[in-house]
Design a protein around this motif. Sequence first.
Motif, PDB file in Angstrom:
ATOM      1  N   CYS A   1      -0.206 -28.436   6.108  1.00 53.48           N
ATOM      2  CA  CYS A   1       0.721 -28.915   7.106  1.00 53.48           C
ATOM      3  C   CYS A   1      -0.137 -29.579   8.169  1.00 53.48           C
ATOM      4  O   CYS A   1      -0.911 -28.901   8.854  1.00 53.48           O
TER       5      CYS A   1
ATOM      6  N   HIS B   1       0.429 -28.433  11.904  1.00 60.58           N
ATOM      7  CA  HIS B   1      -0.009 -27.115  12.376  1.00 60.58           C
ATOM      8  C   HIS B   1      -1.349 -26.681  11.803  1.00 60.58           C
ATOM      9  O   HIS B   1      -1.723 -25.503  11.929  1.00 60.58           O
TER      10      HIS B   1
ATOM     11  N   CYS C   1       6.321 -24.102  10.865  1.00 64.96           N
ATOM     12  CA  CYS C   1       7.498 -24.982  10.853  1.00 64.96           C
ATOM     13  C   CYS C   1       8.403 -24.756   9.641  1.00 64.96           C
ATOM     14  O   CYS C   1       9.457 -25.378   9.519  1.00 64.96           O
TER      15      CYS C   1
HETATM   16 ZN   LIG Z   1       3.809 -26.675   9.969  1.00 66.49          ZN
END
Ligand SMILES: [Zn+2]
Length: 351
Positions: free
Chosen positions: A159, A162, A175
């Motif tokens: 991701c 993040h 998320c």
């Molecule tokens: Zn994320």
Amino acid sequence: MSEISKEELTKKVISDRPHVVILGAGASRATCPDGDKNGKKLPLMNDLVKCLNLESKVLEYGMEPKQDFEDLFSFLFDAEAFEETKELEKIIYGYFKSLELPNTPTIYDHLVLSLRETDLIASFNWDPLLLQAYRRNSNKGIRLPRLAFLHGNVRMGECKKHNRSNYVGEICERCKEKLEPVDLLYPITTKNYAQNNSLKINWDRFERHLSKAYQFTIFGYSGPRTDEEAVSIMKKAWKDKHSDKILADTTIISTNTNDEVYEHWKHFFHSQYYELVDDFYKSDIAKYPRRGFERSWENNMEAVFVEENPIPKNLDFPALWSWYHQFVETEYRYRIKNPFPKPPKWYKNRI
Ligand SMILES: [Zn+2]
């Protein structure tokens, strides 16, 4: 010379200094010498074009198919033949993604089980075999080493928002979105590892472990010509930081001759001393699983002979896991006495 038996060695843990293992394409080939579960070959850079049946495609590009893939790809990239490089990337990604480990234990299964949780396996390979071995030996009560993928991997996801990485398709804990596949790093001359965030996490992890390492094993990796940046990072983290530690062990597992290996790595060693073996099962990892530091320390610093405790190669999985349980209790007691400090932020990216 006094002697330590393998039972005594099993009951000894004296340090968290990491063992760092680097894997190149030669390691995956040695893991599946006759091809993967479905007979698909694990390519090296010099036979990738042939293994993936790319000869006619390469001829279409007006190139000579009998050349090293690194040279071929670098040339196309430098010539800004981006349509061609994109097409090759797509074929290569699909091929590597389809590879599977055989059902019985392999070198990679033995490797992940033979290192401790503070050790690191850093792989340059795109194929998913190491991750498959990691996954099928997880949750068996035996703590496994950490992993880093220095050129990306077809089973790794991230991701970007993040900074999380894990298996592709899993969920980002922040998320709740699915992790996207990471980019593979293709052989071009200037790689600039720092530019790609997921790669940077992996390279940082590698450097951090290597600068604290006591043992270093290079398996099936010849430090390719287009990888100057990698070799210089390794030199900085191993040779320069360890200039006072002449006894730190380096092992090379390679089927090349002694002279070829020395030529590849001469700027990297402290002295001409390193151990070269042509088979994983002749290396210290396989002869003294999970007790490499203790073996080396007793042998080199205390001048004590240490009995070998070799990996039993022919056991099936349940028998293999139960064999590795001989090490667990001592490691657990050591960890109780020597707890990890509060995990730093990067610890989240566990694999
Ligand atoms: Zn994320």
